[in-house]
Every structure is written in structure tokens, then in C-alpha cells.
Scaffold this motif. Structure first.
Motif, short mmCIF file in Angstrom:
data_model
loop_
_atom_site.label_atom_id
_atom_site.label_comp_id
_atom_site.label_asym_id
_atom_site.label_seq_id
_atom_site.Cartn_x
_atom_site.Cartn_y
_atom_site.Cartn_z
N GLU A 112 0.84 -1.20 0.00
CA GLU A 112 0.00 0.00 0.00
C GLU A 112 0.87 1.24 0.00
OE1 GLU A 112 -3.42 0.00 2.61
OE2 GLU A 112 -3.37 -2.19 2.76
N GLY A 113 1.29 1.63 -1.21
CA GLY A 113 2.13 2.80 -1.36
C GLY A 113 1.32 4.08 -1.58
N PRO A 114 2.00 5.20 -1.76
CA PRO A 114 1.31 6.49 -1.86
C PRO A 114 0.52 6.71 -3.14
CG PRO A 114 3.67 6.78 -2.11
CD PRO A 114 3.45 5.36 -1.70
N GLY A 115 0.83 5.97 -4.21
CA GLY A 115 0.02 6.04 -5.42
C GLY A 115 -0.14 7.46 -5.94
N GLN A 154 -3.55 2.03 -10.59
CA GLN A 154 -3.80 0.63 -10.96
C GLN A 154 -2.72 -0.32 -10.45
OE1 GLN A 154 -6.78 -0.33 -12.60
NE2 GLN A 154 -6.02 -2.22 -11.66
N GLN A 155 -1.47 0.08 -10.52
CA GLN A 155 -0.39 -0.78 -10.05
C GLN A 155 -0.52 -1.05 -8.55
OE1 GLN A 155 1.76 -2.54 -11.79
NE2 GLN A 155 2.53 -3.44 -9.89
N ASN A 156 -0.97 -0.05 -7.79
CA ASN A 156 -1.18 -0.27 -6.36
C ASN A 156 -2.27 -1.30 -6.11
OD1 ASN A 156 -0.81 3.11 -6.57
ND2 ASN A 156 0.63 2.00 -5.28
N VAL A 157 -3.36 -1.22 -6.87
CA VAL A 157 -4.44 -2.20 -6.72
C VAL A 157 -3.92 -3.59 -7.08
CG1 VAL A 157 -6.74 -2.89 -7.50
CG2 VAL A 157 -6.19 -0.47 -7.21
N ASN A 158 -3.14 -3.69 -8.15
CA ASN A 158 -2.59 -4.98 -8.55
C ASN A 158 -1.76 -5.59 -7.42
OD1 ASN A 158 -3.72 -4.40 -11.02
ND2 ASN A 158 -1.78 -4.00 -12.08
N GLU A 159 -0.93 -4.76 -6.77
CA GLU A 159 -0.09 -5.26 -5.68
C GLU A 159 -0.93 -5.70 -4.49
OE1 GLU A 159 3.20 -2.84 -4.52
OE2 GLU A 159 3.63 -2.21 -6.57
N MET A 160 -1.95 -4.92 -4.14
CA MET A 160 -2.80 -5.27 -3.01
C MET A 160 -3.48 -6.61 -3.24
SD MET A 160 -4.39 -1.49 -2.18
CE MET A 160 -5.40 -1.96 -0.76
#
Length: 229
Positions: A12-15, A174-180
Motif C-alpha cells: 500500500e504505497g502512496p500512489g 492501478q499498479q497499487n491495486v494490482n499489488e494489493m
């Protein structure tokens, strides 16, 4: 301006917050206080504090969690802007004297939140956002309820004109959602009131308006009297 980010899990990064800081010309520093180093910024080197989400809870008896709240308390007294998402919003709420409790429903996935106040002008009445939680904050007595969802009423609050906490997530790109999803998808399968699997969550693209709304909220906290909303 120096923007200090407290990140509590690699997933969960700052996005969009990082994109906002870069576009506005602010310096952004990311701390990981959950690690063995338990790194936290000093109050006098913090112009804007961002407190992100994570799998822990404010009621956990961990030294770094209490140290975070000490930092939040100092910045509140100095009237510096603070934004919190999920666990971060709970940390702010607890610092303001509110209880952190089990939510009536576990929400993991995409669902609308509804605007509950006109304190911030020109926000949409409904926003499709990502949820990833089963605890929630009570609204601090001195704060205003900002958003609610169908299943969990306390989805956001604003305190004074420089502090906003959201139980949900507006910040992921989107990349944050993918990681989560890739790293925490079993969480979505257990007693999830939204009945969304990891695959279903990935099938919904991040709404492009969420980034603009995130930018607008951050701008408002930095320049509460003149920021565009």
C-alpha cells in the motif's frame, strides 16, 4: 514543501499522492515505521503528513504505533495538514479521542461512498472507491462526517480545514491495486460483505476521477481558503 509519508506495508504505497507531490513540486519522503528500524520523521521536518493503510490496527500494543500518534498529536497542535487512509485515518481519529471498533461489515473491493456534507464544495455525491478493511473509526467529536457507504457509515471525516481521514482508499493507482490483490487476495475471500474475489477487484479499473478527487483534497488541506475543489 516536504511531504512525509508513513507506509505500513509494501502493498500500500502512496500512489496518486506521490503523483500529486511531483506535479506540485513538493519533496516526498517515504518512511516504513513497521520495520525493525521503526523510522519516523521529526515534526519539525514535516510540512504535510500522509498516513497510509496497513494490516495492523491502532489498538495493537506496539511502540511504533503509539509513536506515530505522538507525531500526529504534535502536528495537530501545530495545525499542519494531515491525510490518513484506512489505518492512517484510524490513527488520526484515535489521536483525536475517537474509538476504533469492529465495522458492522467487512468491506473488500469496489463500492460507492456518498458525500455527507457540503463543507468541501463541488465534490461528487457518489464516488466508486476501493475498500480493504474490517475495522473502522468512530467520528471524532470535533470532526465532521465526510463520506458514508451503504455498509459502513463512517467512511471519512474532516477536522478543521487541514485534516482528512478516509476509511476507504482514493489514493491507489492501478499498479497499487494490482499489488494489493496479488499479495493479499485471501483477505478478500473471508467473510467479505462485498462478495468480491481478487479477480473481480482487478476487473474493475481505477476510476480516473479518483485521482482528481485525491488531488483536490490534498490541495484543499494545503491551501484551505483558496484551493480548487
Amino acid at each position: 514543501m516536504r511531504v512525509n509519508v508513513l507506509q505500513h506495508t509494501p502493498n500500500e504505497g502512496p500512489g496518486a499522492i506521490a503523483a500529486w507531490a511531483a506535479m506540485r513540486g513538493h519533496d516526498l519522503f517515504v518512511y516504513h515505521p513497521y520495520t525493525l528500524v521503526q523510522a519516523l520523521p521529526e515534526a519539525d521536518e514535516t510540512d504535510f503528513l500522509i498516513v497510509l493503510g496497513g494490516p495492523m490496527g491502532p489498538n495493537d500494543q506496539l511502540d511504533w504505533i503509539e509513536a506515530e500518534r505522538d507525531l500526529i498529536q504534535t502536528l495537530l497542535s501545530e495545525r499542519k495538514p494531515i491525510f490518513g487512509a484506512c489505518f492512517g485515518a484510524q490513527q488520526i481519529a484515535k489521536t483525536l479521542g475517537a474509538a476504533i471498533v469492529k465495522a458492522p461489515h467487512k468491506e473488500v473491493g469496489w463500492a460507492n461512498i456518498s458525500l455527507q456534507t457540503n463543507v468541501l464544495p463541488n465534490l461528487p455525491d457518489h464516488i466508486l472507491v476501493l475498500h480493504w478493511h474490517e475495522e473502522m473509526f468512530e467520528i471524532p467529536k470535533t470532526a465532521t462526517l465526510l463520506f458514508s457507504s451503504q455498509l459502513v457509515a463512517n467512511q471519512g471525516f474532516i477536522y478543521r480545514d487541514n485534516v482528512i481521514g478516509l476509511q476507504c482508499h482514493l489514493e491507489p493507482e492501478q499498479q497499487n491495486v494490482n499489488e494489493m490483490v496479488m499479495n493479499d487476495y485471501p483477505y478478500a475471500l473471508e467473510n467479505n460483505a462485498l462478495n468480491q474475489t481478487g479477480q473481480a477487484i482487478l476487473a474493475q479499473p481505477v476510476p480516473p476521477e479518483n485521482k482528481k478527487i485525491m488531488f483536490d483534497l490534498l490541495d484543499y488541506m494545503v491551501q484551505p481558503e483558496s484551493a480548487p475543489i
